[in-house]
Write a protein that holds these residues in place. Structure first.
Motif, PDB file in Angstrom:
ATOM      1  N   ASP A 464       0.562  -1.451  -0.235  1.00  0.00           N
ATOM      2  CA  ASP A 464      -0.016   0.511  -0.017  1.00  0.00           C
ATOM      3  C   ASP A 464       1.178   1.540   0.172  1.00  0.00           C
ATOM      4  O   ASP A 464       2.000   1.148   0.027  1.00  0.00           O
ATOM      5  N   ARG A 465       0.054   1.969  -0.676  1.00  0.00           N
ATOM      6  CA  ARG A 465       1.326   3.564  -0.563  1.00  0.00           C
ATOM      7  C   ARG A 465       1.478   4.226   0.971  1.00  0.00           C
ATOM      8  O   ARG A 465       3.140   4.274   0.816  1.00  0.00           O
ATOM      9  N   SER A 466       1.322   4.247   1.850  1.00  0.00           N
ATOM     10  CA  SER A 466       1.771   4.050   3.194  1.00  0.00           C
ATOM     11  C   SER A 466       3.199   3.906   3.618  1.00  0.00           C
ATOM     12  O   SER A 466       4.531   4.039   3.553  1.00  0.00           O
ATOM     13  N   SER A 594       3.650   0.889  -5.032  1.00  0.00           N
ATOM     14  CA  SER A 594       2.566   0.606  -4.172  1.00  0.00           C
ATOM     15  C   SER A 594       1.886   0.101  -5.075  1.00  0.00           C
ATOM     16  O   SER A 594       1.897   0.688  -6.487  1.00  0.00           O
ATOM     17  N   ASP A 596      -1.631  -0.251  -5.295  1.00  0.00           N
ATOM     18  CA  ASP A 596      -2.594   0.850  -4.743  1.00  0.00           C
ATOM     19  C   ASP A 596      -1.982   2.416  -5.840  1.00  0.00           C
ATOM     20  O   ASP A 596      -3.182   2.909  -5.663  1.00  0.00           O
ATOM     21  N   ARG A 601      -4.119   0.291 -10.423  1.00  0.00           N
ATOM     22  CA  ARG A 601      -5.555   0.704 -10.197  1.00  0.00           C
ATOM     23  C   ARG A 601      -7.080   1.155 -11.142  1.00  0.00           C
ATOM     24  O   ARG A 601      -8.006   0.259 -11.692  1.00  0.00           O
TER      25      ARG A 601
END
Length: 673
Positions: A464-466, A594, A596, A601
């Protein structure tokens, strides 16, 4: 109108018509398919580079004699060359003599001397091909060889780049060289009065932008259609009266050298150039406000289906029925089923497909489009079919008037009308077949002056992005601690500011370069090579401005570049990676992404695969940040980018075909007679 010569270096193109241009060729989709296939089959053939090597060798033979010439003898030799071109055309021997004189002039006026590989690049462009040269190999100086030689032969030259800053910088920078050859130079700019613009195009060589050329060509077309015929122009020319009304800006389309050619000819080609008149905006606020309100009340999957790849919303039967019911009490504009459904579809696009600080920003109360390829603001662009006004309503801005099209043309059709077209870029290989099929431009790879020394540190992909941003911050901290500068590339204004907040929280000093700081772009990029400097930039990073690390920085490994999201085009990724080192300097680059990210997407099938890989990886995770397997990240990147590039190529074909169909409805059809 086309010159009959099979090869540009043998003859000088001459245009008998008062406004020089090629006829618009109406090729079919089958024609383009055959041309694309032929381009792939011919890629291994080294003909262009072999001839360029031959001419570069001839230049070395001529060089000593050219360097010995005094100022008067130099001017006399230039005049002799002008006359020889008119009689013999662009023979290899005369081209070599011209290149030697230009090289001498550059050494004396600019303190720069063309490398042998630049001589090769100059000849490739003079032949009407596209020279692919690595970042930092000196394309600006290389272009002077082709531009100067053609101008000495009496051919008007347009050196076309992507913005006013680069046109002025490159034009003013090369002016002493051209003046030493007895050539005149013109530079166009936004908000330039017609008289100054006309004078710029009347020069031997004109530095201008692709938008200036496109819009000025359309203005000339409107002038030709409304005030005179080409026959009358020809009569004036024969009588020596010239352009008595002073309406035309250009002298025609003779020879164009396009800088960042893949950006101009491929990336920009999805949007036609349009000259339009504004309608009264009174009453539009209520119309577009109602459209947004109706769009907000529709349910995804039931009333509409969102196609993010094509950036379109498709209504279902239920959605059409709901729109009809909800608009029954609205003004007459809503009574047409086609009109109300298009308004609702555009309203859905404004709400769900176009995001603030990614696709546009709001500045001084106005919605301004952000170029997705460069990250720059496009102040002179607006969306069509009410989308601009709907986004203005969405952001609470004043509604601008709807626009009525008076003239339009695509870049595909515009640049094919030049008698001779050439270009230069650092990234042309990926789109070489399309460039040849659409524009007749062969891509020739020019070797580097020194061996490439930059290092590829690979790809790290996170779930994920974080996680991605944490790893990016870690990498920045490591590189900065070692005294190396870091350039971090992001896809959007929002992403650059999100990372900036994280770096600030860690106490890492940095500079942000995105569409909000476009006025300071050149200064920020020029300083990006200083020791310990951290620059966070959107895709505009480094465009047209060299990053020159100090000797101390080079000894420590040079500039480090981090890509934080793959672009839909592989070329844009390569452009960013290429900023890390120039002409054999040390440098390194890596990608930290990442699953996402936008590119994954948008392509659902790849998102499903990515999710499977992520779930498998999750079972093995420790508390530490741990990327996905590199092979998986590379596989997903390649698959998604190829799908995106195929879709974009299809969109460009559709745009060109639609442009042709609309010709009959416009005041200026733009066809040669």
């Amino acid at each position: 109108m086309s010159d009959a010569a099979p090869l540009f270096w043998r003859t000088v193109p001459r245009a008998a018509a008062p406004y020089a241009e090629r006829a618009d060729e109406a090729d079919t989709r089958f024609d383009r398919t055959l041309l694309t296939a032929g381009a792939w089959l011919q890629r291994p053939l080294p003909r262009g580079i072999l001839l360029a090597r031959k001419v570069a060798a001839l230049v070395e033979v001529e060089q000593a004699a050219s360097d010995r010439l005094g100022s008067e003898a130099f001017a006399a030799r230039v005049n002799e060359l002008r006359a020889a071109f008119l009689k013999q055309g662009f023979t290899p021997e005369l081209v070599a003599r011209s290149f030697a004189l230009i090289r001498t002039a550059a050494d004396r006026t600019l303190g720069m001397r063309h490398f042998p590989v630049q001589l090769m690049g100059g000849h490739v462009m003079l032949q009407g091909m596209l020279a692919e040269m690595e970042t930092g190999e000196g394309k600006t100086l290389t272009a002077t060889l082709a531009a100067g030689t053609a101008a000495l032969a009496g051919v008007p030259v347009h050196v076309i780049t992507v913005n006013d800053y680069l046109a002025k910088r490159d034009g003013d920078g090369m002016r002493p060289l051209y003046e030493a050859l007895g050539l005149t130079l013109g530079i166009t700019a936004q908000e330039q009065p017609p008289e100054e613009r006309r004078a710029a195009y009347a020069a031997d060589i004109t530095y201008c932008t692709n938008k200036d050329i496109g819009f000025d060509y359309l203005r000339d077309g409107l002038t030709l259609a409304s005030t005179r015929s080409r026959g009358r122009l020809l009569l004036q020319k024969i009588l020596g009266q010239g352009d008595r009304q002073g309406g035309l800006l250009l002298r025609g389309l003779h020879f164009a050298i396009v800088d960042e050619a893949d950006s101009v000819l491929i990336d920009e080609a999805r949007t036609p150039l349009v000259i339009s008149g504004s309608d009264d905006a009174a009453g539009d606020a209520e119309l577009y406000g109602a459209a947004l309100e109706i769009a907000r009340g529709l349910e995804s999957g039931l009333d509409f289906i969102m196609n993010r790849k094509e950036r379109q919303a498709h209504l279902t039967d239920r959605g059409r029925a709901r729109i009809k019911d909800r608009s029954a009490a609205l003004p007459p504009e809503w009574r047409s089923s086609r009109g109300r459904e298009e308004l609702a579809q555009q309203g859905l696009a404004a709400l769900h497909l176009f995001d603030l600080d990614t696709h546009y920003l709001v500045r001084d109360g106005k919605v301004m489009i952000i170029d997705e390829y460069t990250g720059r603001v496009l102040p002179d662009r607006s969306w069509e079919r009410g989308l601009q006004q709907l986004i203005e309503a969405k952001e609470g801005c004043d509604i601008t008037g709807r626009r009525t099209t008076r003239a339009r043309i695509t870049y595909q059709r515009l640049f094919r009308r030049y008698l001779r077209l050439a270009g230069m870029t650092g990234t042309g290989a990926e789109v070489a077949p399309e460039l040849e099929a659409v524009y007749g431009l062969k891509v020739v790879r020019i070797p580097t002056h020194r061996p490439v020394a930059r290092k590829d540190l690979g790809v790290r992909a996170f779930v994920d992005r974080s996680q991605k941003w944490q790893d990016v911050a870690d990498a920045v901290e490591r590189m900065r601690a070692s005294g190396r500068p870091v350039l971090v590339g992001t896809r959007s204004v929002g992403a650059s500011e999100e990372l900036a907040l994280l770096l600030a929280a860690r106490g890492l000093q940095h500079v942000v370069l995105n569409a909000r700081q476009d006025a300071e772009e050149a200064a920020i990029v020029a300083d990006a090579g200083e020791a310990g400097r951290v620059t966070v930039a959107t895709n505009m990073a480094g465009r047209g401005t060299d990053i020159r690390p100090t000797d101390e920085v080079l000894q420590r490994g040079g500039l480090h570049v981090i890509l934080t999201e793959f672009h839909e085009s592989r070329r844009i990724d390569r452009q960013l990676f290429g900023r890390c080192a120039r002409q054999g300097d040390a440098g390194s680059y890596e990608a930290i992404v990442s699953m996402d990210d936008d590119i994954f997407r948008k392509h659902v099938i790849f998102q499903v695969i990515a999710g499977f890989v992520a779930r498998s990886h999750e079972k093995q995770r420790t508390k530490e940040l741990r990327p996905l397997p590199a092979w998986a990240a590379n596989f997903l990147r390649i698959a998604a980018q190829r799908a995106a590039e195929a879709l974009q190529s299809h969109e460009r074909r559709i745009t060109m075909e639609a442009d042709r169909r609309l010709d009959s409805a416009l005041a200026f059809a733009g066809k040669s007679e």
